[in-house]
Design a protein around this motif. Structure first.
Motif, short mmCIF file in Angstrom:
data_model
loop_
_atom_site.label_atom_id
_atom_site.label_comp_id
_atom_site.label_asym_id
_atom_site.label_seq_id
_atom_site.Cartn_x
_atom_site.Cartn_y
_atom_site.Cartn_z
N LEU A 72 -52.83 -89.69 59.98
CA LEU A 72 -52.44 -89.20 61.43
C LEU A 72 -52.17 -90.17 62.43
O LEU A 72 -51.03 -89.90 63.01
CB LEU A 72 -53.73 -88.12 61.73
CG LEU A 72 -53.49 -87.69 63.24
CD1 LEU A 72 -52.40 -86.66 63.19
CD2 LEU A 72 -54.80 -86.82 63.81
N GLU A 73 -53.16 -91.21 62.76
CA GLU A 73 -52.80 -92.00 63.70
C GLU A 73 -51.33 -92.88 63.45
O GLU A 73 -50.64 -93.02 64.21
CB GLU A 73 -53.97 -93.18 63.59
CG GLU A 73 -53.50 -94.48 64.43
CD GLU A 73 -54.66 -95.52 64.21
OE1 GLU A 73 -54.38 -96.52 64.47
OE2 GLU A 73 -55.83 -95.39 63.81
N LEU A 74 -51.12 -93.17 62.03
CA LEU A 74 -50.02 -93.75 61.57
C LEU A 74 -48.61 -93.02 61.83
O LEU A 74 -47.63 -93.62 61.99
CB LEU A 74 -50.06 -94.78 60.30
CG LEU A 74 -51.11 -95.54 60.51
CD1 LEU A 74 -51.34 -96.44 59.08
CD2 LEU A 74 -51.21 -96.67 61.55
N ALA A 108 -51.44 -65.80 55.48
CA ALA A 108 -51.55 -65.44 57.08
C ALA A 108 -52.71 -65.79 57.58
O ALA A 108 -53.04 -66.17 58.65
CB ALA A 108 -51.09 -64.17 57.30
N GLY A 109 -53.88 -65.56 56.61
CA GLY A 109 -55.38 -65.85 57.14
C GLY A 109 -55.55 -67.03 57.28
O GLY A 109 -56.69 -67.56 58.00
N LYS A 110 -54.83 -68.20 56.79
CA LYS A 110 -55.11 -69.48 56.74
C LYS A 110 -54.27 -70.34 58.12
O LYS A 110 -54.49 -71.32 58.32
CB LYS A 110 -54.65 -70.24 55.72
CG LYS A 110 -55.27 -69.81 54.14
CD LYS A 110 -54.63 -70.51 53.17
CE LYS A 110 -55.41 -70.27 51.93
NZ LYS A 110 -54.74 -71.04 50.70
N LEU A 111 -53.24 -69.18 58.69
CA LEU A 111 -52.75 -70.28 59.99
C LEU A 111 -53.54 -70.29 61.14
O LEU A 111 -53.30 -71.35 61.83
CB LEU A 111 -51.40 -69.04 60.10
CG LEU A 111 -50.22 -68.86 59.24
CD1 LEU A 111 -49.31 -67.71 59.60
CD2 LEU A 111 -49.91 -70.02 58.90
N ASP A 112 -54.58 -69.65 61.54
CA ASP A 112 -55.28 -70.05 62.39
C ASP A 112 -56.00 -71.33 62.32
O ASP A 112 -55.94 -72.13 63.38
CB ASP A 112 -56.51 -69.04 62.81
CG ASP A 112 -55.74 -67.55 63.56
OD1 ASP A 112 -54.73 -67.68 64.04
OD2 ASP A 112 -56.75 -66.66 63.34
N ALA A 113 -56.52 -71.52 61.11
CA ALA A 113 -57.08 -72.92 61.12
C ALA A 113 -55.98 -74.06 60.95
O ALA A 113 -56.36 -75.12 61.71
CB ALA A 113 -57.72 -73.12 59.67
N ILE A 114 -54.79 -73.72 60.70
CA ILE A 114 -53.72 -74.81 60.69
C ILE A 114 -53.47 -75.04 62.19
O ILE A 114 -53.15 -75.99 62.72
CB ILE A 114 -52.33 -74.34 59.94
CG1 ILE A 114 -52.70 -74.09 58.32
CG2 ILE A 114 -51.33 -75.20 60.24
CD1 ILE A 114 -51.65 -73.76 57.49
N LEU A 115 -53.23 -73.93 62.80
CA LEU A 115 -52.84 -73.84 64.31
C LEU A 115 -53.99 -74.91 65.01
O LEU A 115 -53.78 -75.82 65.84
CB LEU A 115 -52.81 -72.67 64.85
CG LEU A 115 -52.43 -72.65 66.33
CD1 LEU A 115 -50.82 -73.02 66.46
CD2 LEU A 115 -52.47 -71.09 66.79
N ALA A 116 -55.34 -74.58 64.66
CA ALA A 116 -56.50 -75.25 65.44
C ALA A 116 -56.33 -76.61 64.97
O ALA A 116 -56.77 -77.68 65.93
CB ALA A 116 -57.91 -74.61 65.06
N GLN A 117 -55.87 -77.04 63.87
CA GLN A 117 -56.08 -78.39 63.24
C GLN A 117 -55.06 -79.30 63.85
O GLN A 117 -54.93 -80.30 64.28
CB GLN A 117 -55.79 -78.38 61.85
CG GLN A 117 -55.72 -79.99 61.15
CD GLN A 117 -55.65 -79.95 59.94
OE1 GLN A 117 -55.99 -78.81 58.87
NE2 GLN A 117 -54.69 -81.02 59.04
N GLY A 118 -53.73 -78.43 64.17
CA GLY A 118 -52.71 -79.16 64.80
C GLY A 118 -53.11 -79.54 66.05
O GLY A 118 -52.77 -80.48 66.64
N ARG A 119 -53.53 -78.42 66.94
CA ARG A 119 -53.81 -78.79 68.25
C ARG A 119 -54.98 -80.03 68.26
O ARG A 119 -55.06 -80.56 69.08
CB ARG A 119 -54.61 -77.54 68.93
CG ARG A 119 -53.23 -76.40 69.39
CD ARG A 119 -53.62 -75.26 69.62
NE ARG A 119 -52.45 -74.47 69.89
CZ ARG A 119 -52.33 -73.10 70.23
NH1 ARG A 119 -53.75 -72.26 69.78
NH2 ARG A 119 -51.30 -72.62 70.48
N GLU A 120 -55.89 -80.08 67.40
CA GLU A 120 -56.96 -81.04 67.30
C GLU A 120 -56.36 -82.41 67.12
O GLU A 120 -56.79 -83.45 67.79
CB GLU A 120 -57.94 -80.72 66.05
CG GLU A 120 -59.06 -81.76 66.07
CD GLU A 120 -60.15 -81.60 65.05
OE1 GLU A 120 -61.01 -82.49 64.68
OE2 GLU A 120 -59.96 -80.43 64.33
N ASN A 121 -55.35 -82.28 66.47
CA ASN A 121 -54.59 -83.74 66.00
C ASN A 121 -53.54 -84.00 67.51
O ASN A 121 -52.88 -84.92 67.44
CB ASN A 121 -53.73 -83.36 64.94
CG ASN A 121 -54.56 -83.32 63.54
OD1 ASN A 121 -55.54 -83.58 63.47
ND2 ASN A 121 -53.76 -83.01 62.52
#
Length: 469
Positions: A72-74, A108-121
């Motif tokens: 992620l950093e790179l 569709a049930g996995k999208l919230d986790a993807i969204l949260a991960q993206g914002r965490e990143n």
């Protein structure tokens, strides 16, 4: 100046970069900009002859990278540098954006986790969309779409001109490129002596960016195995330019633990790409295309964007990614022997390459050796191959059109051979000019290309080329 034979043994380089893929080219540029005396050692007859020649050409944001990871950093660092330097290096950016699409309720049930991960990143440009909202953004999407996430910062770039620009700038700063030079063995006595198929090279430090052979090169450098390359084949279908208006943005799937999945995306060259597959294999050199897999990709593309059904296919190809036993980048620094390994750089390597180069420079600083930067970086201007900007055929006095499918001019082909990093084989010429990459796949232009490239490539296009005096 480029070398086809090893330099004299009385010449010692500061940095030997092993591998001229996108990561190796970026590393060479970074150290050359710092003032190091650099040599790039490439097993193939041209740059990008391994994993880097086949990818989806997406400049990633890192929204789905593991939180807190080096990857992620790179990715973020590499993306930021690409955006900062692309105008100076004449590199294109097709601002497409992306949609992560869920095609059933489970996805569709996995999208919230993807969204949260993206914002965490730290990726702010993310937006949850219903199926209807996503189709309003891109009307050609199938009615089957359940929901999506919009990732505004994902874009498409030219995957071949970027590393060529990096190495061209390094060469302008004095770096050398040694082709057809496989690392056979090594010795370290305070300095490295690298035995290659074309002679020996001495260097104060080495950076292993050998991609699919990263673990093999580590072993030949005398290091105990710390990772294992497990080649992962990806097959692609390239659709005709008529498909381009139907796919204005990148369509990403909900990823699995194994792969990011099949992508449908526009290319900088005016086509549409569908792929890749993800198939484990042991062979590190051959990436075959299989009719059944290609048919499955075509079917999947039409399921996602119905207008793609029956669209003509311009090309099919397969590439190998240097996957390992771990999803993480396999980066190791060995200060006592002044060696750095940049291994296991899989599908995000194009985006992270400049970040990996920055990281390699930081790791090298711990070796205790510094350089004196040469001052202003030399200007580098590459020919534009992207359809979103003016091409050479649109300019006056371009001369003959050699490849009519891709509108490649004689002037472009001659310029490639006169450049600081000329092509070493036909694949390299194709990647520098797009000649032979169009609808006819060279059927009409290869004879003319064979005539123009006589005596200039490692493997001639014409059967009698090698017989000429």
């Amino acid at each position: 100046m480029l070398h086809t034979h090893a330099p004299s043994l009385n010449e010692t380089f500061d940095i030997a970069v092993i591998g001229a893929g996108v990561v190796g080219c970026a590393v060479a540029r970074r150290f050359a900009l710092a003032g190091a005396k650099v040599i790039v050692i490439e097993k193939g007859s041209d740059i990008l002859s391994g994993a880097s020649k086949a990818n989806s050409a997406i400049l990633h944001t890192g929204f789905d990278a593991p939180p807190g990871s080096l990857e992620l950093e790179l990715i973020k660092a590499g993306r930021a540098e690409y955006l900062a330097i692309r105008d100076r290096l004449s590199l294109p950016l097709v601002t497409t954006g992306a949609l992560v699409c869920a095609w059933n309720e489970a996805e569709a049930g996995k999208l919230d986790a993807i969204l949260a991960q993206g914002r965490e990143n730290g990726i702010a440009e993310l937006r949850a969309l219903s199926g209807a909202q996503a189709r309003a953004t891109m009307p050609g999407l199938s009615e089957r779409l359940v929901a999506a996430i919009e990732v505004a910062g994902e874009h498409v770039i030219d995957p071949w001109s970027a590393p060529l620009a990096y190495l061209t700038q390094a060469v302008a700063l004095g770096a050398r490129l040694l082709r057809e030079a496989e690392i056979l063995a090594s010795a370290f006595d305070g300095e490295w002596t690298l035995a290659t198929t074309v002679g020996e090279v001495r260097a104060h430090a080495v950076v292993n960016a050998a991609g699919l052979y990263g673990d093999v090169v580590d072993e030949r450098l005398g290091f105990a195995p710390e990772f294992e390359i497990r080649p992962r084949k990806g097959q692609f279908v390239v659709l005709d330019k008529a498909a381009f208006p139907h796919v204005p943005c990148i369509i990403l799937p909900v990823p699995t633990e194994i792969t990011k999945g099949v992508v449908v995306c526009p290319t900088a060259f005016g086509n549409v790409l569908v792929g890749p597959t993800a198939e484990e294999q042991q062979d590190r050199t051959r990436a075959t295309v299989e009719t059944s897999e290609l048919e499955a990709l075509l079917k999947r593309g039409a399921e996602i964007v119905p207008a793609l059904a029956g669209m003509p296919v311009t090309a099919v190809y397969a590439g190998l990614r240097p996957a390992t036993e771990s999803k993480a980048y396999r980066v190791f620094s060995r200060p006592a022997r002044r060696a750095i390994t940049l291994g296991g750089i899989r599908s995000t390597g194009l985006s992270a390459a400049l970040g990996l180069a920055q990281h390699a420079e930081r790791l090298h600083a711990a070796f205790g050796a510094g350089f004196t930067a040469p001052g202003l970086a030399p200007e580098v201007t590459l020919p534009n191959l992207a359809e979103t900007r003016e091409r050479d055929w649109q300019r006056p006095e371009h001369g003959e059109i050699v490849c009519h499918c891709e509108l490649v001019t004689k002037r472009e082909i001659e310029a490639a051979f006169e450049s600081a990093v000329p092509p070493g084989d036909f694949g390299g010429l194709r990647r520098r000019t797009r000649a032979g990459m169009g609808r006819c796949q060279g059927f009409y232009c290869n004879a003319r290309l064979a005539e123009m490239t006589r005596g200039r490539l490692s493997t001639p296009l014409a059967a009698d080329d090698g017989d000429e005096a």
